[in-house]
Design a protein around this motif. Structure first.
Motif, PDB file in Angstrom:
ATOM      1  N   GLU A  79       0.971  -1.151   0.099  1.00 27.08           N
ATOM      2  CA  GLU A  79       0.044  -0.007  -0.032  1.00 27.08           C
ATOM      3  C   GLU A  79       1.027   1.332   0.082  1.00 27.08           C
ATOM      4  O   GLU A  79       1.934   1.273   0.507  1.00 27.08           O
ATOM      5  N   ASN A  80       0.448   2.466  -0.552  1.00 28.14           N
ATOM      6  CA  ASN A  80       1.025   3.607  -0.281  1.00 28.14           C
ATOM      7  C   ASN A  80       1.105   3.914   1.159  1.00 28.14           C
ATOM      8  O   ASN A  80       0.447   3.563   1.921  1.00 28.14           O
ATOM      9  N   GLY A  81       2.407   4.633   1.555  1.00 33.53           N
ATOM     10  CA  GLY A  81       2.371   4.974   2.842  1.00 33.53           C
ATOM     11  C   GLY A  81       3.061   3.843   3.832  1.00 33.53           C
ATOM     12  O   GLY A  81       3.287   3.866   5.018  1.00 33.53           O
ATOM     13  N   VAL A  82       3.350   2.719   3.237  1.00 36.89           N
ATOM     14  CA  VAL A  82       3.723   1.627   3.745  1.00 36.89           C
ATOM     15  C   VAL A  82       5.203   1.237   3.472  1.00 36.89           C
ATOM     16  O   VAL A  82       5.623   1.140   2.109  1.00 36.89           O
ATOM     17  N   VAL A  83       6.083   0.677   4.365  1.00 33.24           N
ATOM     18  CA  VAL A  83       7.350   0.064   4.027  1.00 33.24           C
ATOM     19  C   VAL A  83       7.660  -1.115   4.810  1.00 33.24           C
ATOM     20  O   VAL A  83       6.846  -1.101   5.830  1.00 33.24           O
ATOM     21  N   MET A  99       9.708  -6.011   9.997  1.00 25.75           N
ATOM     22  CA  MET A  99       8.642  -5.077  10.462  1.00 25.75           C
ATOM     23  C   MET A  99       8.063  -4.321   9.431  1.00 25.75           C
ATOM     24  O   MET A  99       8.732  -3.975   8.379  1.00 25.75           O
ATOM     25  N   ARG A 100       6.756  -4.271   9.409  1.00 24.73           N
ATOM     26  CA  ARG A 100       6.011  -3.407   8.519  1.00 24.73           C
ATOM     27  C   ARG A 100       5.767  -2.080   9.286  1.00 24.73           C
ATOM     28  O   ARG A 100       5.321  -2.121  10.568  1.00 24.73           O
ATOM     29  N   ILE A 101       5.959  -0.742   8.563  1.00 21.82           N
ATOM     30  CA  ILE A 101       5.781   0.253   8.899  1.00 21.82           C
ATOM     31  C   ILE A 101       4.528   1.132   8.059  1.00 21.82           C
ATOM     32  O   ILE A 101       4.770   1.185   6.823  1.00 21.82           O
ATOM     33  N   GLN A 102       3.426   1.499   8.716  1.00 30.35           N
ATOM     34  CA  GLN A 102       2.283   2.162   7.799  1.00 30.35           C
ATOM     35  C   GLN A 102       2.291   3.646   8.433  1.00 30.35           C
ATOM     36  O   GLN A 102       1.927   3.680   9.777  1.00 30.35           O
ATOM     37  N   THR A 103       2.315   4.536   7.579  1.00 26.70           N
ATOM     38  CA  THR A 103       1.918   6.199   8.008  1.00 26.70           C
ATOM     39  C   THR A 103       0.574   6.349   7.741  1.00 26.70           C
ATOM     40  O   THR A 103      -0.071   5.445   6.878  1.00 26.70           O
ATOM     41  N   ASN A 104      -0.010   7.319   8.393  1.00 25.02           N
ATOM     42  CA  ASN A 104      -1.379   7.907   7.885  1.00 25.02           C
ATOM     43  C   ASN A 104      -1.362   9.011   6.794  1.00 25.02           C
ATOM     44  O   ASN A 104      -2.407   9.729   6.832  1.00 25.02           O
ATOM     45  N   ASP A 234      20.185   0.857   6.389  1.00 23.48           N
ATOM     46  CA  ASP A 234      20.105   1.559   5.101  1.00 23.48           C
ATOM     47  C   ASP A 234      18.491   1.730   4.977  1.00 23.48           C
ATOM     48  O   ASP A 234      17.638   0.900   4.555  1.00 23.48           O
ATOM     49  N   LEU A 235      18.162   3.138   5.106  1.00 21.01           N
ATOM     50  CA  LEU A 235      16.788   3.500   4.868  1.00 21.01           C
ATOM     51  C   LEU A 235      16.803   4.471   3.660  1.00 21.01           C
ATOM     52  O   LEU A 235      16.136   5.486   3.824  1.00 21.01           O
ATOM     53  N   ASP A 236      17.387   4.154   2.750  1.00 22.27           N
ATOM     54  CA  ASP A 236      17.254   5.032   1.396  1.00 22.27           C
ATOM     55  C   ASP A 236      15.881   5.562   0.818  1.00 22.27           C
ATOM     56  O   ASP A 236      14.963   4.492   0.673  1.00 22.27           O
ATOM     57  N   SER A 237      15.715   6.885   1.035  1.00 22.27           N
ATOM     58  CA  SER A 237      14.416   7.330   0.717  1.00 22.27           C
ATOM     59  C   SER A 237      13.635   6.857  -0.534  1.00 22.27           C
ATOM     60  O   SER A 237      12.539   6.782  -0.728  1.00 22.27           O
ATOM     61  N   GLN A 238      14.627   6.628  -1.643  1.00 24.66           N
ATOM     62  CA  GLN A 238      14.067   6.255  -2.945  1.00 24.66           C
ATOM     63  C   GLN A 238      13.494   4.931  -2.928  1.00 24.66           C
ATOM     64  O   GLN A 238      12.549   4.749  -3.694  1.00 24.66           O
ATOM     65  N   ALA A 239      13.724   4.201  -1.844  1.00 20.53           N
ATOM     66  CA  ALA A 239      13.314   2.965  -1.818  1.00 20.53           C
ATOM     67  C   ALA A 239      11.632   2.836  -1.217  1.00 20.53           C
ATOM     68  O   ALA A 239      10.716   1.847  -1.311  1.00 20.53           O
ATOM     69  N   GLN A 240      11.242   4.111  -0.948  1.00 20.15           N
ATOM     70  CA  GLN A 240       9.741   4.289  -0.413  1.00 20.15           C
ATOM     71  C   GLN A 240       8.842   3.945  -1.449  1.00 20.15           C
ATOM     72  O   GLN A 240       7.687   3.613  -1.293  1.00 20.15           O
TER      73      GLN A 240
END
Length: 260
Positions: A79-83, A99-104, A234-240
């Motif tokens: 989903e969008n907003g999920v990594v 771990m899965r992280i979902q933003t609002n 490594d939390l490269d923002s491009q991978a979002q």
């Protein structure tokens, strides 16, 4: 008073990425520490399959019947907003944790299917952590700690104000030790629909005040969390944007969810 959700309300939030203290040149002021594994964002189907593998294995140890439903990727994974975070061994590349992280940012958090968060929280940029699963081998506790640091670091990086979790006993004690607080003080354990109606505490953690609170409490993880640079995270923002590379129609998926 707890208000149970009747319908999902979509809000748009302006997440403001912040300069990371864990990237050059700021990281030069931190103590560098290497880990025996890496933690990164899932970027493609092969990565997601690894995360699913360790997720299923972890749940199978405690909830074997439910774990049967976790053998394949879930719709929420893309989903969008999920990594999805993935910890991998440096020795052989085997998955050690996830771990899965979902933003609002795009839609309400999963836990908001069950209850209405108070306005002071629901009106802010949030990130909920779910699907925590780690290896049962030696070193699993370190993997868990590093996944939490990656969660915290990711929230700092993208401008999340509050980390939110639902935690069953005894997992909730871990969050107590990290200085999370109950969103509904005195309510205790609340049945949560999207986690099989199992009783959970709903807990939150203010990202911007974390360092000050850990410092005041002389928390044993202060140095690890705030004063140490881990290049293996490594939390490269491009991978979002990885979700766009996943074709869920080719992946067996389902919507079942359970506690971390």
């Amino acid at each position: 008073m707890i208000h149970h959700a009747t319908s999902a309300v979509t809000r748009a939030y302006n997440f403001k990425p912040q300069p990371s203290a864990y990237s050059a040149p700021k990281a030069a002021n931190l103590t560098e520490e290497r880990l025996p594994f890496t933690v990164r964002l899932v970027r493609n189907e092969a990565d997601l399959n690894k995360a699913v593998e360790i997720r299923h294995a972890a749940y199978a140890r405690h909830l074997p019947l439910f774990a049967e439903t976790l053998k394949t990727a879930e719709t929420d994974d893309a989903e969008n907003g999920v990594v999805v975070l993935l910890a991998e061994s440096k020795v052989d590349g085997s998955p050690l944790g996830t771990m899965r992280i979902q933003t609002n940012q795009y839609k309400p958090l999963c836990l908001e299917q069950s209850l209405e968060l108070p306005e002071w929280l629901s009106s802010r940029p949030l990130a909920e952590a779910t699907r925590l699963g780690v290896t049962n081998e030696t070193g699993g506790r370190l993997v868990t700690t590093v996944l939490f640091k990656a969660y915290y670091q990711y929230c700092l990086q993208i401008g999340v104000e509050w980390m939110v979790v639902t935690a069953r006993s005894p997992v909730d004690r871990t969050y107590d030790r990290l200085l999370f607080s109950d969103v509904f003080p005195g309510a205790g354990y609340i049945p949560i629909h999207h986690v099989g109606n199992l009783p959970h505490r709903v807990m939150s953690f203010n990202v911007s005040t974390a360092r000050d609170r850990w410092t005041q409490a002389k928390h044993p993880l202060l140095g690890f969390m705030c004063n140490t640079f881990h290049p293996d995270i490594d939390l490269d923002s491009q991978a979002q944007d990885y979700a766009s590379s996943l074709t869920l129609s080719t992946l067996p998926t389902h919507d079942a969810t359970l506690p971390m």
